[in-house]
Design a protein around this motif. Structure first.
Motif, PDB file in Angstrom:
ATOM      1  N   ARG A 170       0.864  -1.179   0.000  1.00  0.00           N
ATOM      2  CA  ARG A 170       0.000   0.000   0.000  1.00  0.00           C
ATOM      3  C   ARG A 170       0.898   1.225   0.000  1.00  0.00           C
ATOM      4  NH1 ARG A 170      -3.470  -1.221   4.162  1.00  0.00           N
ATOM      5  NH2 ARG A 170      -1.975  -0.444   5.696  1.00  0.00           N
ATOM      6  N   GLN A 182       2.666   6.844 -14.267  1.00  0.00           N
ATOM      7  CA  GLN A 182       2.378   5.826 -15.274  1.00  0.00           C
ATOM      8  C   GLN A 182       3.676   5.304 -15.895  1.00  0.00           C
ATOM      9  OE1 GLN A 182      -0.679   4.335 -16.226  1.00  0.00           O
ATOM     10  NE2 GLN A 182       0.819   2.977 -17.174  1.00  0.00           N
ATOM     11  N   SER A 221      -0.647  -6.862  -9.485  1.00  0.00           N
ATOM     12  CA  SER A 221      -2.046  -6.442  -9.442  1.00  0.00           C
ATOM     13  C   SER A 221      -2.302  -5.289 -10.404  1.00  0.00           C
ATOM     14  CB  SER A 221      -2.417  -6.026  -8.012  1.00  0.00           C
ATOM     15  OG  SER A 221      -3.681  -5.397  -7.983  1.00  0.00           O
ATOM     16  N   ASP A 222      -3.172  -5.524 -11.364  1.00  0.00           N
ATOM     17  CA  ASP A 222      -3.564  -4.445 -12.276  1.00  0.00           C
ATOM     18  C   ASP A 222      -4.306  -3.338 -11.532  1.00  0.00           C
ATOM     19  OD1 ASP A 222      -2.436  -5.797 -14.402  1.00  0.00           O
ATOM     20  OD2 ASP A 222      -4.331  -6.703 -15.052  1.00  0.00           O
ATOM     21  N   ASP A 223      -5.113  -3.723 -10.541  1.00  0.00           N
ATOM     22  CA  ASP A 223      -5.831  -2.711  -9.758  1.00  0.00           C
ATOM     23  C   ASP A 223      -4.857  -1.821  -8.994  1.00  0.00           C
ATOM     24  OD1 ASP A 223      -8.271  -3.625 -10.637  1.00  0.00           O
ATOM     25  OD2 ASP A 223      -8.662  -4.865  -8.863  1.00  0.00           O
ATOM     26  N   PHE A 224      -3.847  -2.444  -8.382  1.00  0.00           N
ATOM     27  CA  PHE A 224      -2.845  -1.655  -7.662  1.00  0.00           C
ATOM     28  C   PHE A 224      -2.133  -0.728  -8.641  1.00  0.00           C
ATOM     29  CE2 PHE A 224       1.207  -0.557  -5.894  1.00  0.00           C
ATOM     30  CZ  PHE A 224       1.016  -0.463  -4.519  1.00  0.00           C
ATOM     31  N   SER A 264      -3.157   0.519 -11.461  1.00  0.00           N
ATOM     32  CA  SER A 264      -4.030   1.607 -11.924  1.00  0.00           C
ATOM     33  C   SER A 264      -4.166   2.683 -10.849  1.00  0.00           C
ATOM     34  CB  SER A 264      -5.407   1.050 -12.286  1.00  0.00           C
ATOM     35  OG  SER A 264      -5.325   0.149 -13.372  1.00  0.00           O
ATOM     36  N   THR A 265      -4.365   2.257  -9.609  1.00  0.00           N
ATOM     37  CA  THR A 265      -4.476   3.215  -8.508  1.00  0.00           C
ATOM     38  C   THR A 265      -3.175   3.989  -8.331  1.00  0.00           C
ATOM     39  OG1 THR A 265      -6.079   1.803  -7.395  1.00  0.00           O
ATOM     40  CG2 THR A 265      -4.953   3.444  -6.045  1.00  0.00           C
ATOM     41  N   TYR A 266      -2.063   3.280  -8.430  1.00  0.00           N
ATOM     42  CA  TYR A 266      -0.743   3.906  -8.298  1.00  0.00           C
ATOM     43  C   TYR A 266      -0.545   4.976  -9.373  1.00  0.00           C
ATOM     44  CZ  TYR A 266       4.403   4.167  -8.086  1.00  0.00           C
ATOM     45  OH  TYR A 266       5.698   4.594  -7.994  1.00  0.00           O
TER      46      TYR A 266
END
Length: 283
Positions: A72, A155, A184-187, A189-191
């Motif tokens: 995180r 990015q 993790s794709d979700d991580f 994207s959030t990053y």
């Protein structure tokens, strides 16, 4: 492989052997994975995992932000690693355990002992990180990451870490969250969507807090001096593991056992036996 959610973060762990619990904080700096106990430097040579599981339940885990564990983005401190380790002991039903840290894993071991002394049967601090060169190199590594972020954005960090399998030590531009980004794709994207300036402030605060002295980081010396926990210290002797850092811990940890053997004398014939003799003396 077993996993457990601790503090909202997935932790990958393994158990090897039988006997009293031995919680093992992996070496490897910001690449602290279970495998490092077997394939990194001195640990590859001394083969602790060929010996310790014969007498102890070895609790191995990927530190958060590393390997198959999650992460995180926040100002990570040594206390965050303590939360992970204590949560793992809780999950496994162990009230107390012996602790061993290798390399940067020594820092959360000493912090764990300060926060939860009643849960620590003993400590082994193997090749503790520290020294002026360690601090300088650590700050330079984070500075290279922050410069890359400032110039290219978050990015670009995601694209970079997904283009290879190198870790933060071998390519500092990717930063300390490379493994969670890959997993993790979700991580990811959030990053990538985070505010760049807020991110850079968070990372700056993180490195200043974690690598804050020219000796062994971790718990404060005044905190270490209050402990009464059997401790074995095994010194390193290089730019990341200064012998002075090991001596500093000896000074702060009253009654600690300092194995005054240079790295070349730490072999599979000598090191596992020395550690087992120490652990058995605490029974």
């Amino acid at each position: 492989m077993p996993t457990v959610m601790i503090d909202g973060i997935e932790t990958h762990y393994e158990l090897r052997g039988e006997g009293p619990p031995l919680l093992m904080f992996a070496p490897g700096g910001f690449d602290a994975r279970i495998e490092k106990w077997s394939d990194l430097g001195v640990y590859k040579r001394i083969k602790l995992l060929d010996h310790l599981p014969q007498h102890y339940t070895c609790i191995l885990f990927d530190r958060r932000e590393n390997g198959r564990s999650g992460g995180r983005v926040e100002k990570v401190t040594w206390d965050h690693f303590v939360i992970q380790a204590a949560g793992l002991l809780d999950h496994l039903g162990y009230e107390k355990a012996h602790l061993i840290g290798g390399c940067m894993g020594c820092c959360p071991v000493t912090t764990f002992a300060v926060r939860h002394p009643e849960r620590v049967l003993s400590m082994i601090l193997y090749f503790p990180v520290g020294g002026a060169a360690y601090r300088i190199n650590g700050h330079q590594r984070f500075a290279r990451h922050l410069a890359f972020v400032e110039e290219n954005g978050l990015q670009a960090v995601v694209d970079l870490v997904n283009s290879h399998d190198r870790n933060f030590s071998s390519d500092p531009r990717g930063g300390p969250w490379g493994d969670p980004i890959r997993r993790s794709d979700d991580f990811a994207s959030t990053y990538a969507a985070m505010d760049v300036q807020r991110y850079m402030l968070t990372v700056t605060a993180m490195v200043r807090g974690m690598i804050d002295r020219d000796t062994a980081p971790g718990a404060e010396p005044e905190e270490l001096m209050t402990l009464d926990i059997p401790t074995l210290i095994v010194p390193g002797s290089d730019g990341a593991h200064a012998t002075s850092a090991a001596r500093y811990l000896q000074e702060c940890l009253s009654g600690s056992d300092y194995w005054d053997v240079p790295p070349e004398g730490q072999t599979e014939d000598t090191a596992p036996a020395r550690l087992l003799d120490f652990l058995k003396a605490q029974a």
